[in-house]
Design an enzyme around this catalytic site. Structure first.
Site, PDB file in Angstrom:
ATOM      1  CG  ASP A   1      91.907  17.828  65.753  1.00 34.55           C
ATOM      2  OD1 ASP A   1      90.852  18.343  65.314  1.00 34.55           O
ATOM      3  OD2 ASP A   1      92.968  18.465  65.889  1.00 34.55           O
TER       4      ASP A   1
ATOM      5  CG  ASN B   1      88.495  27.353  72.514  1.00 44.78           C
ATOM      6  OD1 ASN B   1      88.334  28.541  72.794  1.00 44.78           O
ATOM      7  ND2 ASN B   1      87.618  26.439  72.864  1.00 44.78           N
TER       8      ASN B   1
ATOM      9  CB  CYS C   1      90.161  20.600  71.989  1.00 45.77           C
ATOM     10  SG  CYS C   1      89.674  22.046  71.019  1.00 45.77           S
TER      11      CYS C   1
ATOM     12  CB  CYS D   1      87.358  21.211  66.147  1.00 50.59           C
ATOM     13  SG  CYS D   1      88.009  21.835  64.586  1.00 50.59           S
ATOM     14  NE  ARG D   2      89.874  17.610  69.220  1.00 55.55           N
ATOM     15  CZ  ARG D   2      91.079  17.110  69.465  1.00 55.55           C
ATOM     16  NH1 ARG D   2      91.201  15.868  69.901  1.00 55.55           N
ATOM     17  NH2 ARG D   2      92.153  17.846  69.288  1.00 55.55           N
ATOM     18  CB  SER D   3      87.178  22.644  73.626  1.00 59.17           C
ATOM     19  OG  SER D   3      87.803  23.624  72.851  1.00 59.17           O
TER      20      SER D   3
END
Length: 165
Positions: free
Chosen positions: A129, A14, A11, A16-18
């Site tokens: 995001d 690195n 993401c 939140c999402r990933s």
């Protein structure tokens, strides 16, 4: 034994999402008994948060749903393509950035959008995001990651079978 099948989630920063996708997919891999043959990690397209832990809201949502989170942010490097079988982008911007970073066309072909593995085939393949919003964005992110993770696990299982054949 063959080398492990390696999946990297990417993401922006690195945090939140990933890292969420990494934690969820690692749990799916372990539950499927594939832990010894599949490696999972994550990174960001940017290095602003290198060395930081995951966003506390990511950790909170993961832990509330039974996932383990132990994370240190890092920036994706083009030389990592060689050691990865799949590079999973969390949105179209990451997909473009990663394909530009890819040293070869074969490396660029390793980059896929996470939600392209969602069996429900959503129209919008981006995982939004959640960073600038509230907890509901993180919970929505988890739902998207879990839905696509099941399809991704099937794809990895197929790739492992093909590799063994």
């Amino acid at each position: 034994m063959n080398s492990p099948y390696r999946v990297g989630f990417v993401c922006t920063g690195n945090i939140c999402r990933s890292p969420m996708a990494e934690a969820v997919f690692r749990a799916f891999v372990e539950d499927a008994g594939l832990g010894p043959v599949v490696r999972v990690d994550s990174a960001g397209t940017g290095g602003w948060h290198e060395g930081d832990g995951a966003d506390p809201r990511t950790v909170s949502v993961l832990e509330a749903n039974g996932y383990l989170s132990d994370h240190s942010a890092r920036q994706f490097r083009s030389e990592w393509f060689d050691g990865l079988d799949l590079v999973i982008a969390l949105d179209a911007g990451h997909l473009r950035a990663l394909r530009r970073l890819a040293p070869t066309p074969a490396d660029a072909a390793k980059v896929r959008l996470l939600r392209s593995y969602d069996p429900a085939q959503p129209e919008d393949l981006d995982v939004p995001d959640p960073y600038y919003g509230g907890m509901d964005g993180f919970e929505e992110c988890l739902e998207m990651v879990e839905a696509a993770g099941k399809g991704l696990l099937d794809a990895v299982r197929t790739a492992l079978e093909e590799r063994a054949a």
